[in-house]
Each structure stands twice: as C-alpha cells, then as structure tokens.
Design a protein around this motif. Structure first.
Motif, mmCIF file in Angstrom:
data_model
loop_
_atom_site.group_PDB
_atom_site.id
_atom_site.type_symbol
_atom_site.label_atom_id
_atom_site.label_comp_id
_atom_site.label_asym_id
_atom_site.label_seq_id
_atom_site.Cartn_x
_atom_site.Cartn_y
_atom_site.Cartn_z
ATOM 1 N N THR A 1 9.963 -46.497 11.702
ATOM 2 C CA THR A 1 8.542 -46.477 12.068
ATOM 3 C C THR A 1 7.691 -46.312 10.810
ATOM 4 N N ASN A 2 6.434 -46.707 10.914
ATOM 5 C CA ASN A 2 5.506 -46.582 9.795
ATOM 6 C C ASN A 2 4.964 -45.170 9.700
ATOM 7 N N GLN A 3 4.647 -44.745 8.481
ATOM 8 C CA GLN A 3 3.980 -43.468 8.282
ATOM 9 C C GLN A 3 2.531 -43.622 8.723
ATOM 10 N N PRO A 4 1.971 -42.647 9.418
ATOM 11 C CA PRO A 4 0.611 -42.814 9.926
ATOM 12 C C PRO A 4 -0.442 -42.930 8.830
ATOM 13 N N ILE A 5 -0.267 -42.273 7.715
ATOM 14 C CA ILE A 5 -1.296 -42.302 6.669
ATOM 15 C C ILE A 5 -1.267 -43.613 5.899
ATOM 16 N N TYR A 6 -0.102 -44.062 5.493
ATOM 17 C CA TYR A 6 0.009 -45.237 4.636
ATOM 18 C C TYR A 6 0.228 -46.536 5.403
ATOM 19 N N ASP A 7 0.561 -46.429 6.666
ATOM 20 C CA ASP A 7 0.846 -47.596 7.503
ATOM 21 C C ASP A 7 1.958 -48.463 6.911
ATOM 22 N N ARG A 8 2.975 -47.798 6.398
ATOM 23 C CA ARG A 8 4.165 -48.481 5.895
ATOM 24 C C ARG A 8 5.349 -47.543 6.072
ATOM 25 N N PRO A 9 6.559 -48.081 6.150
ATOM 26 C CA PRO A 9 7.725 -47.221 6.365
ATOM 27 C C PRO A 9 8.109 -46.459 5.101
ATOM 28 N N ARG A 10 8.659 -45.303 5.313
ATOM 29 C CA ARG A 10 9.171 -44.481 4.216
ATOM 30 C C ARG A 10 10.489 -45.074 3.745
ATOM 31 N N ARG A 11 10.738 -45.033 2.442
ATOM 32 C CA ARG A 11 11.974 -45.547 1.863
ATOM 33 C C ARG A 11 12.636 -44.446 1.043
#
Length: 119
Positions: A30-40
């Motif tokens: 799922t995407n991180q709510p703040i950055y709107d991208r997935p954590r890696r």
C-alpha cells in the motif's frame, strides 16, 4: 535478520528482487498516506546492518529515483565494481605516511618545526 522483520516483510510487502550480494529488496503493498508512494526497504545478506553494501542500481530504486530497479551490469568500460565501505578494516585506504602504511611521510622543505605546548 530478526523474525519480526521477516514476518513484516512477507505480510506487508512484496519481494522485488535480490542483488548479486544476496540482499533482498521489498516494496510495501500500500502507499504511504503522506507521500502517496509505497515504502521500500532492504534486508541485508548475512543479517548485517551495513547500508554501504547496497549497489548503486538498487540505491536509486530504494530512494525512488527510478521506478524499476536498474540492470546490474557494467555499461561503460571505466565503471568499477561496487565495493562496500571498508573503513575500519584491513582493506581500508591508507595514504603514504599513514602509521599503518609504514609511517614515513614525504620530506618537506625543511621549514617545518613541530609545535610543542608552552612554547
């Protein structure tokens, strides 16, 4: 690598790949709510915690510089093989004059006088 990290990686992430050093790379489902991208993240081979073992191709992917991992191959003849940080090891760089490399420094112009406290 701890049991909790392995469990979290398998439940919340998907394995993207493995590099030639044995490090495994994951991306969150799922995407991180703040950055709107997935954590890696990476799980280092041998359970170590030394981030300098990550090759440049995977470093770019981890930091969202590229969308997909770059191929791990030499593209130019001047490129050297990636090496982890060797500071503190016997293979560390030691310039001429270093105590561990013989301790002799180059001759100066003769105008050097060592400072001593109180003089």
């Amino acid at each position: 690598m701890s049991f909790l990290l392995r469990l979290t990686s398998s439940l919340r992430g998907r394995k993207v790949g493995t590099d030639r050093f044995g490090n495994a790379y994951f991306e969150a489902k799922t995407n991180q709510p703040i950055y709107d991208r997935p954590r890696r993240w990476a799980i280092y081979a041998g359970g170590g915690r030394e981030p300098t073992v990550v090759p440049p191709e995977w470093h770019a992917w981890l930091h969202h510089t590229v969308a997909e991992p770059l191929p791990e191959r030499k593209r130019f003849p001047w490129q050297q093989e990636h090496r982890p940080n060797l500071t503190g090891t016997a293979q560390a760089y030691r310039p001429a004059g270093h105590d561990y490399a013989g301790g002799t420094r180059r001759v100066t112009g003769g105008d050097y006088e060592a400072w001593t406290p109180g003089s």
